[in-house]
Design a protein around this motif. Sequence first.
Motif, short mmCIF file in Angstrom:
data_model
loop_
_atom_site.label_atom_id
_atom_site.label_comp_id
_atom_site.label_asym_id
_atom_site.label_seq_id
_atom_site.Cartn_x
_atom_site.Cartn_y
_atom_site.Cartn_z
N THR A 134 0.85 -1.19 0.00
CA THR A 134 0.00 0.00 0.00
C THR A 134 0.89 1.24 0.00
OG1 THR A 134 -0.12 -0.01 2.42
CG2 THR A 134 -1.84 -1.19 1.24
N SER A 135 0.28 2.40 -0.12
CA SER A 135 1.04 3.65 -0.27
C SER A 135 1.83 3.99 1.00
CB SER A 135 0.08 4.79 -0.60
OG SER A 135 0.75 6.04 -0.51
N LEU A 136 3.14 4.02 0.87
CA LEU A 136 3.99 4.40 2.00
C LEU A 136 3.76 5.87 2.35
CD1 LEU A 136 6.28 3.55 3.94
CD2 LEU A 136 7.91 4.29 2.19
N LYS A 137 3.57 6.70 1.34
CA LYS A 137 3.34 8.12 1.57
C LYS A 137 2.09 8.35 2.41
CE LYS A 137 2.54 12.50 -0.85
NZ LYS A 137 2.37 13.16 -2.17
N ASP A 138 1.02 7.62 2.10
CA ASP A 138 -0.22 7.76 2.87
C ASP A 138 0.00 7.37 4.33
OD1 ASP A 138 -1.48 8.58 0.59
OD2 ASP A 138 -2.55 6.70 0.23
N ALA A 161 9.49 2.51 11.21
CA ALA A 161 10.26 2.76 12.43
C ALA A 161 11.68 3.21 12.09
CB ALA A 161 10.28 1.50 13.30
N LYS A 162 12.29 2.56 11.09
CA LYS A 162 13.65 2.92 10.67
C LYS A 162 13.70 4.34 10.12
CE LYS A 162 15.64 -1.63 9.58
NZ LYS A 162 16.11 -2.49 8.47
N ARG A 163 12.64 4.78 9.49
CA ARG A 163 12.59 6.13 8.93
C ARG A 163 12.36 7.20 10.01
NH1 ARG A 163 11.28 6.23 3.19
NH2 ARG A 163 11.16 4.10 2.38
N ILE A 195 11.70 -5.20 17.63
CA ILE A 195 11.70 -5.24 19.09
C ILE A 195 12.70 -4.25 19.67
CG2 ILE A 195 12.31 -6.71 21.07
CD1 ILE A 195 10.83 -8.99 19.70
N ARG A 196 13.78 -3.98 18.94
CA ARG A 196 14.80 -3.05 19.43
C ARG A 196 14.27 -1.62 19.53
NH1 ARG A 196 19.05 -5.30 15.06
NH2 ARG A 196 19.23 -7.43 15.85
N PHE A 197 13.18 -1.32 18.83
CA PHE A 197 12.59 0.02 18.89
C PHE A 197 11.63 0.18 20.07
CE2 PHE A 197 13.98 -0.27 14.50
CZ PHE A 197 14.46 1.01 14.23
N LEU A 198 11.31 -0.94 20.73
CA LEU A 198 10.35 -0.91 21.83
C LEU A 198 11.05 -0.63 23.15
CD1 LEU A 198 8.25 -4.10 20.94
CD2 LEU A 198 7.76 -1.73 20.31
N PRO A 199 10.34 -0.10 24.14
CA PRO A 199 10.95 0.09 25.46
C PRO A 199 11.29 -1.24 26.11
CG PRO A 199 8.58 0.51 25.54
CD PRO A 199 8.93 0.34 24.10
#
Length: 354
Positions: A134-138, A161-163, A195-199
């Motif tokens: 689906t549209s990443l921009k949306d 998350a990486k962006r 998971i590394r992005f989670l607390p």
Amino acid sequence: MCTVPIYIHILNVGYPFLLQDVTATKGNEFEDYFLKRELLMGIYEKGFERPSPIQEESIPIALTGSDILARAKNGTGKTAAFCIPALEKIDQDNNAIQAVILVPTRELALQTSQVCKELGKHLEIQVMVTTGGTSLKDDIMRLYQPVHLLVGTPGRILDLAKRGICILRDCSILVMDEADKLLSPEFQPSIEQLIRFLPTNRQILMFSATFPVTVKDFKDRYLRKPYIINLMDELTLKGITQYYAFVEERQKVHCLNTLFSKLQINQSIIFCNSVNRVELLAKKITELGYSCFYIHAKMLQDHRNRVFHDFRNGACRNLVCTDLFTRGIDIQAVNVVINFDFPKNSETYLHRVS
């Protein structure tokens, strides 16, 4: 000539597991869990009268903040078993992503997000669904608005998350539905990165009907003293009458035609093992004069969404598909499942039928 089986499965009409899987409860009520009044309103308006066994086991434990590893059949209320505690624990005044629900397919993401929206209709909780194709921009534009609960596939959420667009530092709950599929080589690296992005104090809830060894390895590494729930002591499918017919390959379509004329079909799902087989069989069924859709992973996402939506709404009686459509899809009008091609293993068989 090679003789191969066609398996036919007749489900209890309206709800495939209307037996002990959903009725053998402890007698609890949703009020027993001290849920928000607005959430209780959504639960009852969705038609839930009292918790099913998997909900009785999961909801109170999830509300304590414990990790959970739960095994239960599809069709037993598994989705609500994790959606209800996730919605209850979200602080609607905190405009941040506080819960993420991971699923392996776009269709299941759409279905799960719809359940969350219906259960939380009286809460001021913003639910967003995001999937690949689906549209990443949306999605990026949507994430500039408040989102409390995010439902999606692992690759797309990891990309966001990486962006730095999908901020997960306030995400205290990670749900993995169809966990065995999510821990296949296709998805597991993305999940471990996510998971590394989670607390560090996050809670992980894992649900599936089958738990291969990959699930145990993941549990040992990432879950902290998880509460184990197993409502499947054996690989059985109560509530489903199973038949098989041995026929030559060239007689399979004729056999299928006979089944259509003999069975009382509300809606049927017919599984094949390849994209080409799906399209060819759907064409043959249409030529026989029966209404038929097909769906597989190589279709454009908009087309897939339209087929899924139309079939779910009863626009067509028969759907031919690959194993894309085995994971958690709940269409209650389906009362016949046919394995036109032999499933590759017992887990695939279980997920197709349930």
